[in-house]
Design an enzyme around this catalytic site. Structure first.
Site, PDB file in Angstrom:
ATOM      1  N   HIS A 425       0.867  -1.181   0.000  1.00 38.68           N
ATOM      2  CA  HIS A 425       0.000   0.000   0.000  1.00 38.68           C
ATOM      3  C   HIS A 425       0.903   1.229   0.000  1.00 38.68           C
ATOM      4  CE1 HIS A 425      -3.366  -2.561   2.013  1.00 38.68           C
ATOM      5  NE2 HIS A 425      -3.395  -2.656   0.693  1.00 38.68           N
ATOM      6  N   GLU A 593       0.941  -4.072  11.395  1.00 36.59           N
ATOM      7  CA  GLU A 593       0.267  -2.784  11.261  1.00 36.59           C
ATOM      8  C   GLU A 593       0.901  -1.787  12.222  1.00 36.59           C
ATOM      9  OE1 GLU A 593      -2.051  -2.030   9.173  1.00 36.59           O
ATOM     10  OE2 GLU A 593      -2.889  -3.934   8.469  1.00 36.59           O
TER      11      GLU A 593
END
Length: 809
Positions: A425, A593
């Site tokens: 991403h 994350e």
């Protein structure tokens, strides 16, 4: 035509060009390391244009048509008759055995050109054949889609760590919510001309993006007293589509969606010039798409001042007051939009400043780092750099192989592998900073780093989506798709980065065990750092996938939150890297994350993360790997015992909650009692948001059809109920007491409850008890009598729960 080369050519006739080319080609592989007594003239020529920054490796950057506009002019450059007679005679000797310069119709990609299109008679360096950058090689210029305008100015920021913690913004509740005015009542001061949306698709790319003269998109200042801010975002990783001036010091900003899509507005990174000191500016981003954001709990944007950087060596810092994240009432009806507003004060007059969602880390930043590794005589011995593939736009996707040379083939074969990736991403730049910290440590001369290189082979892909990073996307590639949902793809041409990564790991699994796979990401709605993993159903390795995250939380207690980890495998995540690698056989497969905000833990509570914090986590990953693979299994077994205890506590907690609250409307399949995880289910919430958006678009919705299993249950409930009532009055079955006659206290319902509610709750209760029995049976032995012997210390609860469930049936 070649004034710099003519004296060299006069000295002697050049040797065979193929022989000379192969000589320099083999030098890259370590042959002919000793200097020859007399280098041929072509080597001198190579030295001239290698040290001239105006010369580019045309074969790596684009076609010749990008540099020479006129076809006839191109043929003239290739035609040797245009050379002076002396040079032509020498050049003819070189080209007798080659058609490189002998015909204007031969289109060779082996020639080099300078900025004005002059030819340089030398074969370009071999592409993708050597392990590392050559010492004098230039950085590969990023390739952009041909629709994108790109300014020629290079943007570079210094690294800096604030001396004091940067605390979260504390909302007062009195933050101003500015009314969205728009361009009807405001003045457009910056706007991109054409932005490819979902109606378009990627076709081609080139260095520098769009052909032609770069337009000036900002307004022209009327004089020195004009205080209009000048905006710009047409640089690497930049994202800003439009700026509207709605007041003297107030601007509304519109972000550009991911290219070839109409969504994913989160990442922003733009430049402002012509600032004024001691004036409060207000910026409002009007088209964000996420309903929840860390800006609601104190996260601040980042600001960078070039004057501060050059005079005081101050880099990116958190800046902003009156921060408010709210829903945009002036919507277009298609999807709900959200706004972020904040105020800022610039430190200098007429300064050049930048704002960003998070610390930028560009494709050029990565190349600079890799070039420094390649040029290090020590690091290059155990770090080999290869090209994994080319992206859709033709940018290189790099693969690093890091390990110490093994003494024997048996020792090399015994090494396990660790695979790390980042930036699938593109807007989640925190992944690159963690990766940089990992690489800094694993390539150091630390004893722990040397030990890790001795026992592991590290395969590292530091930037999976370079195209998205270059153009400033938040989530997608130039295919307009989220690559982290396509790891199962067979479309090699559409998703080359993902396809080649999966294929590389597949080949790696065929030759050795892959101990760990981890993909570094960023998170926009939760603080701290945590992992997403995959539940293991094999009893032999029960809870083993949670040991590494638990160890990491102990090594980085003020950054990493184990209780925020989630280990569920949902259907919508089947195409993610962690799930695909887990199904390929990697037990410890994770998505890491890291928050865009900061920490709520320990000594760093309520403070923003810096780049140094993220890089330190890369070191902690290495430290945790050593603990995880320690031959002394004490730490591993302690963590495993702690996980089992946490699971027992969770089960008891669920029982207690069930007794207090009989609301069984929610789906128990979404709340795994065997999971030691946070209740914050991001995937479940995102699903809910999608459904809500669909409801707004389609007011009328069809009733969901019942499955055959549901229809059978409904039939049994209505037609076979009298028989079940008779059964309840019958004697006890098979020696088991009927638990339905006397249920536990916390499962009883009030006497005034309706019979339909009783039936519903009993059926739901059966499912709950069955799930609990299944979860506990995987940890504790199920038997009809308590376990015997002093060596067994497990509590006897499996058999009791089993009897309880059987009694309910």
């Amino acid at each position: 035509m070649f004034p710099a080369l003519e004296p060299e050519l006069k000295q002697e006739t050049l040797p065979d060009p193929y022989e000379d080319f192969m000589y320099h080609h083999l030098q890259y592989y370590g042959y002919y390391k000793a200097q020859r007594g007399t280098l041929p003239n072509s080597a001198t020529h190579q030295h001239i244009w290698k040290n001239n920054p105006r010369y580019l490796l045309n074969g790596s950057f684009g076609k010749r048509e990008d540099l020479i506009p006129d076809r006839l002019q191109k043929e003239k450059h290739l035609w040797p008759s245009c050379l002076p007679s002396t040079v032509r005679r020498q050049t003819g000797a070189m080209s007798r055995d080659s058609l490189m310069l002998s015909s204007p119709f031969v289109k060779s990609r082996q020639l080099l050109y300078d900025d004005i299109g002059k030819v340089n008679p030398h074969l370009r360096e071999p592409r993708d054949l050597f392990a590392l950058f050559s010492g004098s090689a230039l950085l590969q210029a990023p390739r952009w889609p041909v629709e994108c305008e790109v300014i020629k100015e290079r943007i570079h920021h210094i690294e800096w760590v604030p001396p004091q913690p940067e605390y979260f913004y504390q909302p007062t509740g009195n933050e101003k919510i500015p009314e969205i005015v728009g361009e009807e009542k405001g003045t457009i001061v910056y706007q991109l001309d054409s932005v490819p949306t979902e109606d378009c698709y990627f076709t081609s790319s080139r260095v520098g993006g769009k052909r032609g003269i770069i337009k000036e998109l900002s307004v022209s200042l009327q004089g020195p007293e004009d205080n209009t801010l000048l905006f710009e975002s047409r640089f690497e990783s930049g994202n800003l589509q439009k700026a509207v001036r709605v007041n003297t010091f107030e601007y509304e900003l519109t972000l550009r969606t991911d290219l070839y899509t109409n969504k994913h507005t989160q990442w922003f990174y733009f430049r402002v010039q012509n600032t004024r000191k001691d004036v409060t500016y207000r910026f409002t981003i009007v088209n964000l798409l996420k309903p929840k954001s860390l800006y609601t709990v104190g996260m601040k944007p980042l600001m960078y001042s070039q004057l501060d950087a050059s005079t005081h060596s101050i880099g990116w810092r958190r800046e902003g007051n009156e921060i408010k994240y709210y829903r945009n009432t002036a919507e277009d009806g298609q999807q709900p939009l959200y706004c972020l507003t904040w105020t800022a004060r610039f430190p200098h007059d007429r300064d050049t400043c930048f704002f960003a969602h998070f610390y930028p880390y560009t494709y050029t930043d990565l190349q600079r780092f890799l070039l420094s590794v390649a040029n290090s005589p020590v690091k290059s011995q155990f770090c080999k750099l290869r090209t994994l593939c080319r992206s859709l736009a033709g940018n290189t996707v790099y693969l690093l192989t890091i390990t110490n040379p093994a003494r024997t083939p048996q020792e090399a074969a015994a090494k396990k592998a660790v695979v790390l990736t980042a930036r699938v991403h593109p807007g989640e730049s925190n992944g690159s900073w963690i990766m940089k910290g990992f690489l800094d440590f694993i390539l150091s001369n630390s004893p722990d780093a040397q030990l890790l290189r001795d026992i592991f082979i590290f395969k590292v892909v530091p930037m999976l989506n370079p195209d998205g990073v270059i153009v400033g996307n938040y989530r997608c590639s130039l295919a307009g798709r989220d690559l982290n949902r396509h790891y199962k793809t067979i479309l090699k041409e559409s998703f080359p980065c993902i396809w080649h990564t999966r294929n590389m790991i597949k080949r790696l699994l065929e030759e050795r065990e892959v101990l760990l796979y981890c993909d570094f990401h960023g998170h926009s709605r939760k603080n701290n750092i945590f992992l997403y993993g995959c539940n293991n159903t094999n009893r032999e390795f029960w809870l083993h996938e949670r040991v590494f995250p638990l160890m990491l939380s102990k090594n980085a207690p003020d950054k990493f939150s184990f209780h925020s980890c989630n280990f569920k495998v949902q259907k919508c995540k089947e195409g993610t890297g962690r799930v695909v690698m887990w199904r390929m056989g990697i037990l410890n497969s994770y998505t890491m994350e890291s928050t865009f905000g900061g920490s709520t833990l320990g000594n760093k509570r309520d403070t923003h993360f810096t780049t140094e914090d993220l890089k330190s986590l890369g070191y902690h990953v290495c430290d945790t790997l050593l603990d995880f693979c320690d031959p002394d299994r004490t730490k591993f077994m302690q963590c495993l015992a702690e996980l089992k205890e946490l699971l027992q506590q969770e089960i008891h907690k669920k029982f207690k909650e069930l007794g207090q609250d009989m609301d069984l409307e929610r789906s128990w399949s979404d709340i795994s009692l065997s999971d030691v995880e946070s209740r914050y289910q991001t995937s479940f919430q995102s699903k809910t948001r999608e459904l809500n958006q669909k409801k707004t678009m389609y007011k009328k919705k069809k009733k969901a059809l019942k499955s055959r299993k549901q229809r059978n249950k409904q039939y049994q409930r209505h037609t076979l109920m009298p028989e079940s009532k008779l059964t309840e009055d019958a004697p006890e079955r098979a020696g088991f007491p009927s638990t339905l006659q006397k249920p536990p206290a916390f499962f009883r319902t009030s006497e005034n409850a309706s019979s339909s509610m009783m039936k519903y709750e009993k059926s739901r209760l059966n499912k709950v008890l069955f799930f609990l029995c299944h979860a506990v049976a995987l940890i504790f032995p199920i038997s009809a009598s308590p376990p015997q012997g002093e060596e067994c210390h497990r509590p006897f609860i499996g058999g009791t729960l089993t009897l309880l469930w059987i009694g309910h049936h």
